[in-house]
Design an enzyme around this catalytic site. Structure first.
Site, PDB file in Angstrom:
ATOM      1  CD  GLN A 101      -2.397  -1.324   2.268  1.00 55.97           C
ATOM      2  OE1 GLN A 101      -3.540  -0.204   3.377  1.00 55.97           O
ATOM      3  NE2 GLN A 101      -2.136  -1.824   3.557  1.00 55.97           N
ATOM      4  CG  HIS A 119      -2.993   2.608  -1.418  1.00 61.61           C
ATOM      5  ND1 HIS A 119      -3.401   2.633  -0.324  1.00 61.61           N
ATOM      6  CD2 HIS A 119      -4.802   1.934  -1.922  1.00 61.61           C
ATOM      7  CE1 HIS A 119      -4.213   1.716   0.200  1.00 61.61           C
ATOM      8  NE2 HIS A 119      -4.651   1.186  -1.178  1.00 61.61           N
ATOM      9  CB  CYS A 127      -2.100  17.077 -16.406  1.00 63.77           C
ATOM     10  SG  CYS A 127      -3.210  18.688 -16.645  1.00 63.77           S
ATOM     11  CB  CYS A 130      -4.584  18.234 -20.841  1.00 68.05           C
ATOM     12  SG  CYS A 130      -2.605  18.496 -20.617  1.00 68.05           S
ATOM     13  CB  CYS A 149      -2.015  22.731 -19.699  1.00 72.82           C
ATOM     14  SG  CYS A 149      -2.610  21.496 -18.592  1.00 72.82           S
ATOM     15  CB  THR A 187      -1.220  -2.922   6.680  1.00 71.36           C
ATOM     16  OG1 THR A 187      -2.220  -2.139   6.468  1.00 71.36           O
ATOM     17  CG2 THR A 187      -1.143  -4.388   6.785  1.00 71.36           C
ATOM     18  CG  ASN A 212       1.053  -4.259  13.465  1.00 75.29           C
ATOM     19  OD1 ASN A 212       1.706  -3.612  13.892  1.00 75.29           O
ATOM     20  ND2 ASN A 212       0.421  -3.977  12.197  1.00 75.29           N
ATOM     21  CD  GLU A 214      -0.549  -0.711  17.727  1.00 73.81           C
ATOM     22  OE1 GLU A 214      -0.209  -0.191  18.814  1.00 73.81           O
ATOM     23  OE2 GLU A 214      -0.854   0.140  17.260  1.00 73.81           O
TER      24      GLU A 214
HETATM   25  N1  APR Z   1       6.829  -2.285  12.419  1.00 73.77           N
HETATM   26  C1  APR Z   1       5.738  -2.847  12.681  1.00 73.77           C
HETATM   27  N2  APR Z   1       4.486  -2.312  12.645  1.00 73.77           N
HETATM   28  C2  APR Z   1       4.895  -0.555  12.340  1.00 73.77           C
HETATM   29  C3  APR Z   1       5.375  -0.308  12.861  1.00 73.77           C
HETATM   30  C4  APR Z   1       6.849  -1.462  13.004  1.00 73.77           C
HETATM   31  N3  APR Z   1       8.442  -0.249  12.850  1.00 73.77           N
HETATM   32  N4  APR Z   1       5.914   1.029  12.707  1.00 73.77           N
HETATM   33  C5  APR Z   1       4.351   1.189  12.741  1.00 73.77           C
HETATM   34  N5  APR Z   1       3.180  -0.043  12.443  1.00 73.77           N
HETATM   35  C6  APR Z   1       2.487  -1.075  12.604  1.00 73.77           C
HETATM   36  C7  APR Z   1       1.135   0.208  13.276  1.00 73.77           C
HETATM   37  O1  APR Z   1       1.130  -0.611  14.738  1.00 73.77           O
HETATM   38  C8  APR Z   1      -0.414   0.213  12.622  1.00 73.77           C
HETATM   39  O2  APR Z   1      -1.139  -1.291  12.729  1.00 73.77           O
HETATM   40  O3  APR Z   1       1.554   0.119  11.216  1.00 73.77           O
HETATM   41  C9  APR Z   1       0.323   0.037  11.461  1.00 73.77           C
HETATM   42  C10 APR Z   1       0.305   1.409   9.947  1.00 73.77           C
HETATM   43  O4  APR Z   1      -0.684   0.868  10.375  1.00 73.77           O
HETATM   44  P1  APR Z   1      -1.346   2.616   8.862  1.00 73.77           P
HETATM   45  O5  APR Z   1      -0.521   3.574   9.822  1.00 73.77           O
HETATM   46  O6  APR Z   1      -3.151   2.079   9.250  1.00 73.77           O
HETATM   47  O7  APR Z   1      -1.101   2.177   7.603  1.00 73.77           O
HETATM   48  P2  APR Z   1      -1.803   1.189   6.713  1.00 73.77           P
HETATM   49  O8  APR Z   1      -1.803   0.100   7.070  1.00 73.77           O
HETATM   50  O9  APR Z   1      -0.407   1.091   5.795  1.00 73.77           O
HETATM   51  O10 APR Z   1      -2.581   2.471   5.500  1.00 73.77           O
HETATM   52  C11 APR Z   1      -3.294   1.688   4.606  1.00 73.77           C
HETATM   53  O11 APR Z   1      -4.297   4.610   4.468  1.00 73.77           O
HETATM   54  O12 APR Z   1      -4.584   6.591   4.602  1.00 73.77           O
HETATM   55  C12 APR Z   1      -4.400   5.252   3.902  1.00 73.77           C
HETATM   56  O13 APR Z   1      -3.269   5.846   1.878  1.00 73.77           O
HETATM   57  C13 APR Z   1      -2.956   5.341   3.161  1.00 73.77           C
HETATM   58  O14 APR Z   1      -1.837   3.387   2.709  1.00 73.77           O
HETATM   59  C14 APR Z   1      -2.783   4.097   3.478  1.00 73.77           C
HETATM   60  C15 APR Z   1      -3.830   3.220   3.706  1.00 73.77           C
END
Ligand code: APR
Length: 249
Positions: A101, A119, A127, A130, A149, A187, A212, A214
């Protein structure tokens, strides 16, 4: 943790088709903040004012304040051990495709060759008037960059309210429908349709390994193995374990 790393490595070692889905968390150790954590981008830039296509159409100069800040961070960022570890797994034939993403190009810089940019990407701009396309390199230093343009250009990143590039959407769905293992890294899985990929994979019978800092909305419902910690550290340990396992066979 050691046991869970070992179980995850075993799944990857045995899987004939492994995918990874990554989010902003994987690039935090490269100096790019994520969106939804404490101190994340959406804390400083209200997504309704900076993150939607409507906001861009109404006031592109304002949305460019965020694009400029993010593009400076991306410009300075280098791939971290998580990007490099996934790149290595791909080179070893143990990871088919990375669906990201992120728009920072760090997977490719970390050695990955098959990356789906769900993404979009921040290396090219278009643009909306155009339909002229530009690469970052061919535009001068003038900010915000403009089309020949005269209209302010938009980076080819997907804002809220815009569709996912159709090729990326279809390819990701097809791959998720036939994978045997899915690594989900950094994520929050809060944003659709990217967050439907783990469910699609699970329905196809895939094992879900989540990395992750958390637990997320996936952890208790879909995830088979949750590896808690920094992506860089956990991926390094996981890749070491997979390599040992594969070498010992
Ligand atoms: N290692 C592992 N996980 C991590 C770390 C790390 N060092 N730092 C942060 N995280 C985790 C957080 O705990 C969280 O669950 O990464 C996750 C990030 O989540 P988001 O900030 O929501 O990012 P993402 O899931 O990529 O967002 C999706 O949302 O706004 C849009 O387009 C944007 O592509 C993005 C989409």
């Amino acid at each position: 943790m050691r046991e869970r790393i070992r179980s995850a490595a075993e799944i990857i070692g045995l899987s004939k088709h492994t995918l990874a889905l990554t989010g902003a968390g994987i690039s935090v150790e490269s100096g790019i903040p994520d969106f939804r954590s404490f101190g994340g981008l959406w804390e400083r830039f209200d997504p309704m004012e900076y993150g939607t296509i409507e906001a861009f159409l109404e006031n592109p100069e304002k949305v460019w304040e965020m694009f400029l800040e993010v593009s400076e961070l991306i410009g300075r960022a280098r791939p971290n051990p998580a990007h490099k570890g996934l790149g290595l797994l791909q080179q070893l034939g143990l990871l088919h495709t990375i669906i990201t993403q992120n728009v920072d190009n760090l997977h490719q810089e970390g050695g990955a060759t098959r990356v789906i940019e769900y993404h979009g990407n921040s290396r090219s701009l278009s643009c909306l008037g155009c339909d002229q396309h530009y690469s970052v390199e061919e535009l001068g230093g003038r900010q915000p960059p403009r089309c020949a343009c005269g209209r302010i250009l938009k980076p080819d990143v997907v804002l809220f309210g815009e569709p996912i590039p159709s090729g990326a959407l279809q390819q990701s769905y097809d791959l998720a429908s036939s994978c045997e293992a899915l690594l989900v890294l950094g994520t929050s899985a809060e944003v659709a349709p990217a967050n439907t990929i783990p469910r699609t994979a699970k329905r196809a019978g895939a094992k879900i390994i989540e990395i992750n800092l958390e637990p997320t909305v996936l952890t208790n419902h879909l995830t088979d193995i949750f590896l808690e910690g920094n992506a860089g550290e956990v991926v390094s340990k996981l890749v070491d374990e997979v390599r040992c396992m594969v070498a010992g066979r």
